[in-house]
Design a protein around this motif. Structure first.
Motif, short mmCIF file in Angstrom:
data_model
loop_
_atom_site.label_atom_id
_atom_site.label_comp_id
_atom_site.label_asym_id
_atom_site.label_seq_id
_atom_site.Cartn_x
_atom_site.Cartn_y
_atom_site.Cartn_z
N THR A 52 0.86 -1.19 0.00
CA THR A 52 0.00 0.00 0.00
C THR A 52 0.89 1.23 0.00
N ALA A 53 0.35 2.32 -0.48
CA ALA A 53 1.15 3.54 -0.63
C ALA A 53 1.66 4.06 0.70
N GLY A 54 0.87 3.85 1.76
CA GLY A 54 1.26 4.36 3.07
C GLY A 54 2.06 3.40 3.90
N GLY A 55 2.43 2.24 3.34
CA GLY A 55 3.25 1.29 4.07
C GLY A 55 2.47 0.42 5.03
N GLU A 56 1.13 0.50 4.98
CA GLU A 56 0.35 -0.39 5.86
C GLU A 56 0.63 -1.85 5.54
N VAL A 57 1.00 -2.10 4.30
CA VAL A 57 1.42 -3.43 3.85
C VAL A 57 2.74 -3.26 3.12
N GLY A 58 3.72 -4.05 3.50
CA GLY A 58 5.03 -3.98 2.87
C GLY A 58 6.05 -3.32 3.78
N ILE A 59 7.27 -3.84 3.76
CA ILE A 59 8.38 -3.30 4.56
C ILE A 59 9.55 -3.04 3.62
N PRO A 60 10.16 -1.87 3.71
CA PRO A 60 11.28 -1.55 2.80
C PRO A 60 12.41 -2.57 2.91
N VAL A 61 13.00 -2.94 1.80
CA VAL A 61 14.08 -3.92 1.79
C VAL A 61 15.27 -3.43 2.61
N SER A 62 15.41 -2.12 2.74
CA SER A 62 16.52 -1.56 3.52
C SER A 62 16.48 -1.95 4.98
N GLN A 63 15.31 -2.42 5.45
CA GLN A 63 15.16 -2.79 6.86
C GLN A 63 15.47 -4.25 7.11
N ALA A 64 15.68 -5.03 6.07
CA ALA A 64 15.82 -6.48 6.23
C ALA A 64 16.98 -6.85 7.15
N GLU A 65 18.13 -6.26 6.93
CA GLU A 65 19.31 -6.63 7.70
C GLU A 65 19.11 -6.40 9.19
#
Length: 605
Positions: free
Chosen positions: A230-243
């Motif tokens: 979703t556009a507001g990030g309610e669904v999905g997590i940025p790949v930059s946070q994986a580590e």
């Protein structure tokens, strides 16, 4: 202190045993004040027990049918199951009534006059159950409104907009759960609890490790499903946070493995039997948190529902039965391909002397998970026989009958345990029965008594797998990654690995954690559910399969009395499993959206 009137429920829903601090035995019909409740430790145990009894979601043995939704088991009793798609609300959780009740409890505990250690432990338990509730919400819905410790009361004429919270991002929701678990680990006891029924420090850290692994996986693999955001990030997590998430999972799981009082269960030299005990015995050394049961008053009907016909204590049996798909995913001791050896290269049957010989040298964890032909249970040998193959005028023919039927000159035609393809109730249709979570007590399979078998939510075996997966994601040395996986493979007595891939971890979780409410969430977080359960007829992963054993009747011939096996589509799973992109996140109920216009719909809704 905010007024809290609580009706103390009878037969409260959590316990260890009759001697476990009488957790089940509280009964009162009084309406009590906050002061009365929060100054009485016994009363608080009753209240927190009620909350423990309200947190069973997903697959669990209190809901037998939940274990037949995926690719581990299928519905077996009665007529065929016509389900095609996964529902848009499967195992969805959105329980703000419970969140409010837990917030009230936390608020009351903080203002109580109890000893500090007692207050801390009660607060820690309530906050753990709250974090567990949010975890179950986020893994079904994505980001949800985060209430913190707030307690809202509505009075006529007040602005309802103040009660309408927007959804947090999925990342913020996982961050909240992880932060809560970090704090409450310091509030909770680090000692084992009776029958693992109440949360302790290690349960909180177990939830922290699991939540961090889920978040890291979603950040890593959501590229496979780019429209599931979703556009507001309610669904999905940025790949930059994986580590960062994998680091939390790695460090937390390693802490549990190094410092907790739990050990991988290795108390029985029979490795198959040992694995059953590791999960299904209350003497297990590795179970951290479980939904426990005790007789009388707190039993369930899982053993009654799934037990094999020949050892049942009542008329019920075979409501769900394992499918061949799962059985073949258990490797051989020295061969990673677990496919059963049923035919020669030319297509001719392989003839086996004994029913159990086809399962020889399989991963012993299969024995601890599934009852297969020739295996023992309750002092009996369970034999599956679908029919007899006999020679008639030089041609092979098959004879079947009602379960338990014998006929001259063939002897037994179809065993009491089947399998069959008819629509009779309580009759096996796949050629296997459950062993994991089935109580070894014939009385437990009766309607009058029920079972006291626990359902395991966190155990050390899972922590080993979290350490392995997060170490792999962080590019730790293969010696370390394989070292974790080999702890489980050594315990099982199968060949060790020198290198480990994600596919190896997927395989290991599949067999180690079968029926423990991991499979659905694993395939979702890896973003492969839509490829595994693709809805395609004859797809070997989406389609359920059964194993039909036949005894050979050919007097005077070398194969007389031997056994052959036929792999076939499961007759009572009509359609292959079909996971759609919209199933990665459940839909929000329209009533929730009407009541709170600040909520954002999920993808495809």
């Amino acid at each position: 202190m905010k007024k809290l009137n609580i009706y103390i429920l009878s037969a409260l829903l959590l316990a260890g045993s009759a001697s476990c601090s009488k957790f089940l035995d509280r009964e009162s019909e009084a309406i009590l004040t906050d002061e009365q409740i929060y100054s009485d430790e016994k009363m608080l145990i009753s209240v927190i027990a009620n909350y423990y009894g309200r947190v069973s979601w997903g697959q669990h043995i209190g809901n037998t049918g939940s274990l037949a939704q995926l690719d581990e088991a299928g519905f077996s009793s009665g007529g065929p199951n016509n389900a095609q798609n996964f529902p848009d609300d499967l195992w969805r959780v959105y329980d703000y009534t419970l969140i409010r009740d837990l917030n009230l409890f936390v608020n009351g505990i903080r203002q109580s006059t109890l000893e500090e250690d007692t207050k801390n432990n009660f607060e820690g338990e309530a906050r753990f159950l709250r974090a567990w509730t949010y975890f179950n919400m986020v893994r079904t819905l994505g980001g949800v409104p985060l209430m913190g410790d707030e307690i809202f009361d509505y009075e006529s004429g007040s602005d309802i907009g103040n009660l309408q919270y927007p959804r947090a991002t999925e990342q913020d929701t996982y961050d909240y759960i992880i932060a809560e678990c970090t704090e409450i680990a310091d509030l909770l006891s680090d000692e084992k609890t009776i029958n693992s029924a109440r949360a302790n420090k290690w349960a909180a850290l177990g939830l922290k490790a699991r939540a961090a692994l889920y978040a890291g996986s979603i950040a890593t693999y959501n590229y496979k499903t780019p429209d599931v955001t979703t556009a507001g990030g309610e669904v999905g997590i940025p790949v930059s946070q994986a580590e960062s998430y994998y680091t939390i999972a790695y460090e937390t799981s390693k802490l549990i493995l190094a410092e907790s009082p739990y050990q991988l269960h290795e108390n029985n030299p029979d490795k198959g039997r040992n694995f059953y005990e590791a999960v299904s015995s209350k003497s297990s050394t590795e179970v951290i948190w479980a939904r426990d049961y005790a007789y009388p008053g707190q039993t369930h009907m899982f053993t009654n529902n799934v037990i094999a016909s020949s050892v049942r204590g009542d008329i019920d049996a075979n409501i769900i039965t394992p499918v061949l798909n799962l059985v073949e995913d258990f490797e051989y001791i020295d061969d990673r391909d677990g496919s059963l050896h049923l035919t020669e290269a030319n297509g001719d049957y392989i003839y086996y002397e004994n029913p159990e010989d086809v399962f020889a040298n399989k991963d012993p964890r299969l024995y601890g998970t599934v009852i297969y032909s020739g295996a023992d249970f309750l002092g009996s040998t369970v034999i599956y026989q679908a029919g007899v193959r006999y020679l008639d005028g030089g041609s092979w023919k098959v004879k079947t009958a009602e379960p338990g039927t014998s006929e001259a000159p063939y002897g037994l035609i179809t065993s009491m345990d089947g399998p069959t393809t008819n629509n009779d109730q309580y009759v096996n249709k796949t050629g296997f029965n459950m062993r994991k979570f089935v109580e070894e007590d014939r009385d437990a399979s009766t309607r009058g008594r029920g079972s006291v078998m626990w359902f395991v939510r966190f155990r050390l075996g899972e922590m080993v797998l979290i350490a392995a997966e997060s170490a792999l994601a962080l590019n730790k040395p293969q010696t370390e990654v394989a070292g974790y996986i080999n702890q489980l493979r050594n315990r099982a007595g199968i060949q060790t690995l020198s290198a480990v891939s994600l596919e190896d971890i997927i395989q290991e979780r599949r067999v180690e954690l079968a029926f423990e409410d991991h499979r659905y969430w694993d395939l979702k977080r890896w973003r492969i559910a839509h490829t595994v359960w693709n809805g395609q007829q004859n797809d070997p992963e989406a389609t359920h399969y059964a194993l039909f054993p036949y005894k050979i009747h050919a007097p005077g011939q070398a194969n007389h009395g031997k056994w052959v096996y036929e792999k076939r589509k499961a007759s009572h799973t009509m359609y292959p499993r079909y996971f759609r992109f919209q199933n990665y996140y459940s839909f929000f109920d329209q009533d929730w959206l009407n009541r709170n216009p600040k909520l954002v719909r999920n993808p495809y809704q």
